[in-house]
Structure formats: C-alpha cells, structure tokens
Motif scaffolding. Structure first.
Motif, mmCIF file in Angstrom:
data_model
loop_
_atom_site.group_PDB
_atom_site.id
_atom_site.type_symbol
_atom_site.label_atom_id
_atom_site.label_comp_id
_atom_site.label_asym_id
_atom_site.label_seq_id
_atom_site.Cartn_x
_atom_site.Cartn_y
_atom_site.Cartn_z
ATOM 1 N N LYS A 258 0.820 -1.215 0.000
ATOM 2 C CA LYS A 258 0.000 0.000 0.000
ATOM 3 C C LYS A 258 0.856 1.269 0.000
ATOM 4 O O LYS A 258 0.398 2.332 -0.394
ATOM 5 C CB LYS A 258 -0.923 0.036 1.227
ATOM 6 C CG LYS A 258 -1.923 -1.095 1.275
ATOM 7 C CD LYS A 258 -2.986 -0.930 0.224
ATOM 8 C CE LYS A 258 -4.038 -2.024 0.385
ATOM 9 N NZ LYS A 258 -5.006 -2.008 -0.678
ATOM 10 N N LEU A 259 2.088 1.166 0.440
ATOM 11 C CA LEU A 259 2.990 2.324 0.448
ATOM 12 C C LEU A 259 3.445 2.602 -0.975
ATOM 13 O O LEU A 259 3.985 1.728 -1.644
ATOM 14 C CB LEU A 259 4.200 2.066 1.341
ATOM 15 C CG LEU A 259 5.171 3.235 1.486
ATOM 16 C CD1 LEU A 259 4.543 4.355 2.296
ATOM 17 C CD2 LEU A 259 6.454 2.781 2.154
ATOM 18 N N GLU A 260 3.193 3.813 -1.433
ATOM 19 C CA GLU A 260 3.528 4.168 -2.815
ATOM 20 C C GLU A 260 4.505 5.343 -2.839
ATOM 21 O O GLU A 260 4.232 6.407 -2.281
ATOM 22 C CB GLU A 260 2.246 4.553 -3.565
ATOM 23 C CG GLU A 260 2.478 5.002 -4.975
ATOM 24 C CD GLU A 260 1.231 5.603 -5.617
ATOM 25 O OE1 GLU A 260 1.393 6.317 -6.628
ATOM 26 O OE2 GLU A 260 0.120 5.403 -5.111
ATOM 27 N N VAL A 261 5.642 5.133 -3.469
ATOM 28 C CA VAL A 261 6.614 6.213 -3.639
ATOM 29 C C VAL A 261 6.150 7.060 -4.812
ATOM 30 O O VAL A 261 5.904 6.552 -5.903
ATOM 31 C CB VAL A 261 8.026 5.646 -3.895
ATOM 32 C CG1 VAL A 261 9.012 6.772 -4.170
ATOM 33 C CG2 VAL A 261 8.490 4.807 -2.720
ATOM 34 N N LYS A 262 6.025 8.365 -4.585
ATOM 35 C CA LYS A 262 5.550 9.272 -5.641
ATOM 36 C C LYS A 262 6.703 9.874 -6.434
ATOM 37 O O LYS A 262 6.644 9.995 -7.652
ATOM 38 C CB LYS A 262 4.722 10.407 -5.026
ATOM 39 C CG LYS A 262 3.441 9.967 -4.372
ATOM 40 C CD LYS A 262 2.723 11.190 -3.821
ATOM 41 C CE LYS A 262 1.386 10.842 -3.227
ATOM 42 N NZ LYS A 262 0.667 12.056 -2.787
ATOM 43 N N GLY A 263 7.739 10.289 -5.740
ATOM 44 C CA GLY A 263 8.874 10.936 -6.385
ATOM 45 C C GLY A 263 9.793 11.497 -5.313
ATOM 46 O O GLY A 263 9.547 11.332 -4.121
ATOM 47 N N GLY A 264 10.852 12.156 -5.753
ATOM 48 C CA GLY A 264 11.769 12.721 -4.774
ATOM 49 C C GLY A 264 12.849 13.579 -5.389
ATOM 50 O O GLY A 264 12.986 13.675 -6.610
ATOM 51 N N ILE A 265 13.595 14.188 -4.512
ATOM 52 C CA ILE A 265 14.734 15.027 -4.874
ATOM 53 C C ILE A 265 15.953 14.420 -4.193
ATOM 54 O O ILE A 265 15.957 14.234 -2.979
ATOM 55 C CB ILE A 265 14.556 16.482 -4.381
ATOM 56 C CG1 ILE A 265 13.259 17.092 -4.882
ATOM 57 C CG2 ILE A 265 15.759 17.333 -4.754
ATOM 58 C CD1 ILE A 265 13.205 17.353 -6.343
ATOM 59 N N VAL A 266 16.979 14.091 -4.961
ATOM 60 C CA VAL A 266 18.219 13.558 -4.394
ATOM 61 C C VAL A 266 19.355 14.444 -4.875
ATOM 62 O O VAL A 266 19.612 14.557 -6.075
ATOM 63 C CB VAL A 266 18.452 12.092 -4.815
ATOM 64 C CG1 VAL A 266 19.766 11.580 -4.257
ATOM 65 C CG2 VAL A 266 17.294 11.217 -4.362
ATOM 66 N N GLU A 267 20.000 15.094 -3.914
ATOM 67 C CA GLU A 267 21.096 16.027 -4.172
ATOM 68 C C GLU A 267 20.749 17.035 -5.269
ATOM 69 O O GLU A 267 21.518 17.278 -6.184
ATOM 70 C CB GLU A 267 22.376 15.258 -4.502
ATOM 71 C CG GLU A 267 22.881 14.454 -3.323
ATOM 72 C CD GLU A 267 24.172 13.710 -3.600
ATOM 73 O OE1 GLU A 267 24.523 13.501 -4.786
ATOM 74 O OE2 GLU A 267 24.830 13.333 -2.625
ATOM 75 N N GLY A 268 19.541 17.605 -5.169
ATOM 76 C CA GLY A 268 19.117 18.665 -6.070
ATOM 77 C C GLY A 268 18.516 18.219 -7.385
ATOM 78 O O GLY A 268 18.069 19.047 -8.163
ATOM 79 N N THR A 269 18.475 16.928 -7.656
ATOM 80 C CA THR A 269 17.915 16.414 -8.908
ATOM 81 C C THR A 269 16.591 15.727 -8.629
ATOM 82 O O THR A 269 16.489 14.899 -7.718
ATOM 83 C CB THR A 269 18.882 15.406 -9.565
ATOM 84 O OG1 THR A 269 20.152 16.036 -9.716
ATOM 85 C CG2 THR A 269 18.374 14.970 -10.918
ATOM 86 N N ALA A 270 15.581 16.069 -9.425
ATOM 87 C CA ALA A 270 14.245 15.489 -9.249
ATOM 88 C C ALA A 270 14.144 14.136 -9.946
ATOM 89 O O ALA A 270 14.685 13.941 -11.034
ATOM 90 C CB ALA A 270 13.200 16.436 -9.817
#
Length: 195
Positions: A104-116
């Motif tokens: 049920k846990l869904e990763v939507k997106g993220g920022i890693v070291e300034g990059t989307a």
C-alpha cells in the motif's frame, strides 16, 4: 488567530527541514495499517530520516522557490515526506525496501542532491548501497591482496620453503669457487711428474 498565522509555522518547519536536505522523498501512505506505519517510522528513525505527514497545501507553499518545486505535481492525495540531511540514498532505500512488504505504500517521487526523480528513479536510487557499505567493500578489496600475500608467506614459513629457497643459492657458490682451485692444482701435479 487567523488561519494564515496558524499555517505559517508549519510552512516554516517544512522549509527549514528541506533547506539542508540531501534527499526528500514523497510517499502516499494510504492503506497502511497502524502496525505497518509504526514499523516504517521506526525504520526511518533508526536510519536518521525525518518522516512526517503534512497537508499538500502546506508543502506547496514551502516547496515554491526551492529544488523541491519539482515535486509539486505529485502533491495529490495523502502525502508524507521522508527527509535525510546525511545519507542521500537512505530515504529511498528504506522506503522502497519497506514497500516490498507493504504494497500500500507508494513512492511518488523525490529530490536527491538537487535532482528530481519520479517513482521509477527513486526505486533505482534505492538500489545504491549506503556510504558505509561502499567504504567497507573498498576496504575489503584493498585488504584482499595483502591478506592473500600474508597467507602465502605464512604457508611458506610453515613448510620451511623460505630456507629451501636460500639453500641452492648457497650451494652453487662453493662449487664455482672450488672449480678454479681444482684447475690450479692439476698443473702443479703434472709438473712434478714430468721431472
């Protein structure tokens, strides 16, 4: 007290949290049981990750003008933020590992070291080992040749191989020195026989 005055501290809290963040991962936690949510929070806390649920409107205001502005399209439905200021891959690693057991846990997106990154990008980043694991692998590969050399030297010492290697070199020297002496001795013996 006006609604804006109530929202301002929350927006400032989010802004302060993402300001020095190495990575920020946005997830949809809808459908997690209380036990699953408690376990997820525990794992994130142990990894040094700040995890908190915020209203999308608050995150929208806090993200504007920052690297996290790329996450605005993902602010639909319930959202939680996982923020790390130390290890850039830790939130992705912990969340994606947990998502394998809690579908049920869904990763939507993220920022890693300034990059989307979108969800697929965060899943790819989750497969990168931690800094400590990479360092231990490097040290292991550096120690391996030294350890192998020490093992071979120890085996040679146990078998007496080092002393046998020196013995032939020492035995050859006296035979070479004895050969010229034998040649000198032979003409001296022939001379008295001629008389």
């Amino acid at each position: 007290m006006a609604k804006i005055e109530l929202k301002k501290p929350v927006i400032e809290e989010i802004s302060a949290a993402i300001k020095d963040a190495q990575s920020v991962v946005l997830v949809d936690y809808r459908g997690l049981t209380v036990e699953q949510d408690t376990e997820l929070r525990k794992q994130l806390r142990e990894a040094g990750i700040n995890y908190k649920v915020y209203k999308n409107t608050m995150m929208n205001f806090a993200f504007k003008g920052t690297d996290c502005e790329a996450l605005l399209p993902y602010l639909e439905g319930p959202s939680a933020l996982a923020i790390s200021t130390e290890d850039a891959t830790a939130p992705a690693r912990v969340l994606c590992k947990f998502a394998k057991t809690a579908d049920k846990l869904e990763v939507k997106g993220g920022i890693v070291e300034g990059t989307a990154y979108d969800a697929a990008g965060i899943i790819s980043i989750s497969q990168i080992p931690s800094r400590e694991e990479l360092i231990s692998r490097l040290l292991g590969s550096m120690q391996s040749p030294i350890t192998n050399f020490a093992r071979v030297m120890n085996q040679l010492a146990e078998k007496g191989g080092a002393s046998t290697c020196e013995a032939p070199a020492a035995a050859e020297e006296p035979t070479e020195a004895a050969a010229p002496a034998a040649e000198e001795a032979a003409p001296a013996e022939e001379a008295p026989a001629a008389e």
